[in-house]
Design an enzyme around this catalytic site. Structure first.
Site, PDB file in Angstrom:
ATOM      1  N   TRP A   1     -23.006   7.757   6.318  1.00 47.84           N
ATOM      2  CA  TRP A   1     -22.465   8.259   7.580  1.00 47.84           C
ATOM      3  C   TRP A   1     -22.503   9.785   7.594  1.00 47.84           C
ATOM      4  O   TRP A   1     -21.729  10.457   6.918  1.00 47.84           O
ATOM      5  CB  TRP A   1     -21.045   7.758   7.762  1.00 47.84           C
TER       6      TRP A   1
ATOM      7  N   GLU B   1     -13.886   0.693  14.781  1.00 49.25           N
ATOM      8  CA  GLU B   1     -13.822   0.177  16.151  1.00 49.25           C
ATOM      9  C   GLU B   1     -15.166  -0.368  16.622  1.00 49.25           C
ATOM     10  O   GLU B   1     -15.226  -1.238  17.498  1.00 49.25           O
ATOM     11  CB  GLU B   1     -13.315   1.258  17.127  1.00 49.25           C
TER      12      GLU B   1
ATOM     13  N   HIS C   1      -8.969   9.895   9.024  1.00 46.31           N
ATOM     14  CA  HIS C   1      -8.087  10.609   9.937  1.00 46.31           C
ATOM     15  C   HIS C   1      -6.732  10.927   9.307  1.00 46.31           C
ATOM     16  O   HIS C   1      -6.635  11.852   8.518  1.00 46.31           O
ATOM     17  CB  HIS C   1      -7.950   9.810  11.238  1.00 46.31           C
TER      18      HIS C   1
ATOM     19  N   ASP D   1     -10.520   8.870  17.050  1.00 46.81           N
ATOM     20  CA  ASP D   1     -11.889   8.386  17.264  1.00 46.81           C
ATOM     21  C   ASP D   1     -11.935   6.911  17.651  1.00 46.81           C
ATOM     22  O   ASP D   1     -12.718   6.142  17.113  1.00 46.81           O
ATOM     23  CB  ASP D   1     -12.723   8.579  15.989  1.00 46.81           C
TER      24      ASP D   1
ATOM     25  N   GLU E   1      -7.156  15.126  18.829  1.00 38.03           N
ATOM     26  CA  GLU E   1      -7.845  15.239  17.543  1.00 38.03           C
ATOM     27  C   GLU E   1      -8.638  16.539  17.478  1.00 38.03           C
ATOM     28  O   GLU E   1      -8.596  17.266  16.484  1.00 38.03           O
ATOM     29  CB  GLU E   1      -8.772  14.044  17.345  1.00 38.03           C
TER      30      GLU E   1
END
Length: 287
Positions: A40, A137, A158, A167, A257
């Site tokens: 990622w 998600e 996070h 996110d 955020e």
């Protein structure tokens, strides 16, 4: 807003996303890096948003199977082989307005990723083939979520590192498992195993790793027998409330955020840097 796309146009477009299309109209989308588990980084992040836009714009497909490769679904932070950060970090600190524009660009891709997944107008089957602690998600927005026995879910990107969980995490977990469980998971960095995720209602089935994709294809073949418009309108029906939840909450979460990341960059504000592999001891060692 997606635009019309065709399989021949996007099938070889993305380095980290492999596509196959069956005769029945089942699209197979597999995340990977050089044939192994997805690493990622910013390119994979941005390309995933664009890839789902292409899938959402393809009106010839009837079902989507979305999965990962190798040991995990999405848990590699993009570290070097020795476990250290690259010389130019993935989350690079940029001074002044340049840094703010970079954060805004990533927030833009993030919003597009969420809504492009939801704009896929055919039934979606996610096969979570292993640990998922980044952007969980994405697979959880599927209509049918399958998980391997060794899979687990966690949001270590996070709050455990000192960042607002904006996110899409604050939307999907509360939507699926309820506010109390969702908030607990996000605040503690809880590592939610596949069986417990099944008990919580976040996944539909748990299978041995070597049987996971066979089950996904079995379900996909059965779904694909239905007429195309039935499939598309059923997906629209099922995503309606989830789209509403993301529309109501996504902008606020990303905005907070992004604002808080003025403290986040460079590494500071109590934030844990991304300096460990996905299978190292987690931040919360008791989970």
């Amino acid at each position: 807003m997606v635009k019309r796309a065709r399989f021949s146009e996007y099938k070889d477009r993305y380095a980290n996303y492999r596509f196959e299309l069956s005769e029945e109209g089942i699209l197979f989308m597999q995340c990977h890096t050089d044939g192994d588990s997805l690493v990622w980084d910013w390119k994979a992040h941005d390309d995933m948003a664009d890839a789902f836009a292409d899938v959402a714009g393809d009106r010839e497909i009837k079902v989507l199977i979305h999965t990962g490769t190798g040991a995990n679904y999405n848990a590699n932070w993009g570290l070097l082989p020795d476990g250290s950060m690259p010389a130019e970090p993935i989350y690079q600190a940029m001074p002044g307005s340049r840094g703010q524009w970079k954060l805004d660009e990533k927030a833009w891709y993030n919003r597009n990723l969420m809504f492009n997944v939801l704009n896929v107008d055919v039934p979606v089957i996610s096969a979570v083939n292993g640990p998922c602690n980044i952007h969980s998600e994405v697979p959880l927005m599927a209509d049918i979520v399958l998980a391997s026995e060794d899979a687990w879910f966690q949001d270590v990107a996070h709050f455990p590192r000192g960042q607002v969980p904006g996110d899409g995490q604050h939307v999907i977990w509360n939507f699926l498992v309820g506010h109390n469980r969702g908030r607990y998971l996000l605040l503690t960095g809880k590592k939610l195993g596949a069986r417990e995720a099944l008990d919580w209602g976040a996944v539909a089935e748990v299978h041995p790793k070597d049987q996971l994709l066979d089950r996904a294809w079995e379900l996909a073949y059965e779904l694909a027998k239905r007429p195309p418009m039935v499939l598309r309108y059923t997906r629209q029906l099922f995503t309606h409330e989830l789209k509403r939840a993301f529309l109501d909450q996504m902008g606020q979460g990303i905005g907070l955020e992004t604002y808080a990341q003025r403290e986040f960059f460079p590494f500071g504000g109590g934030m844990e840097p991304l300096d460990r592999a996905w299978d190292d001891k987690p931040w919360s060692q008791s989970r």
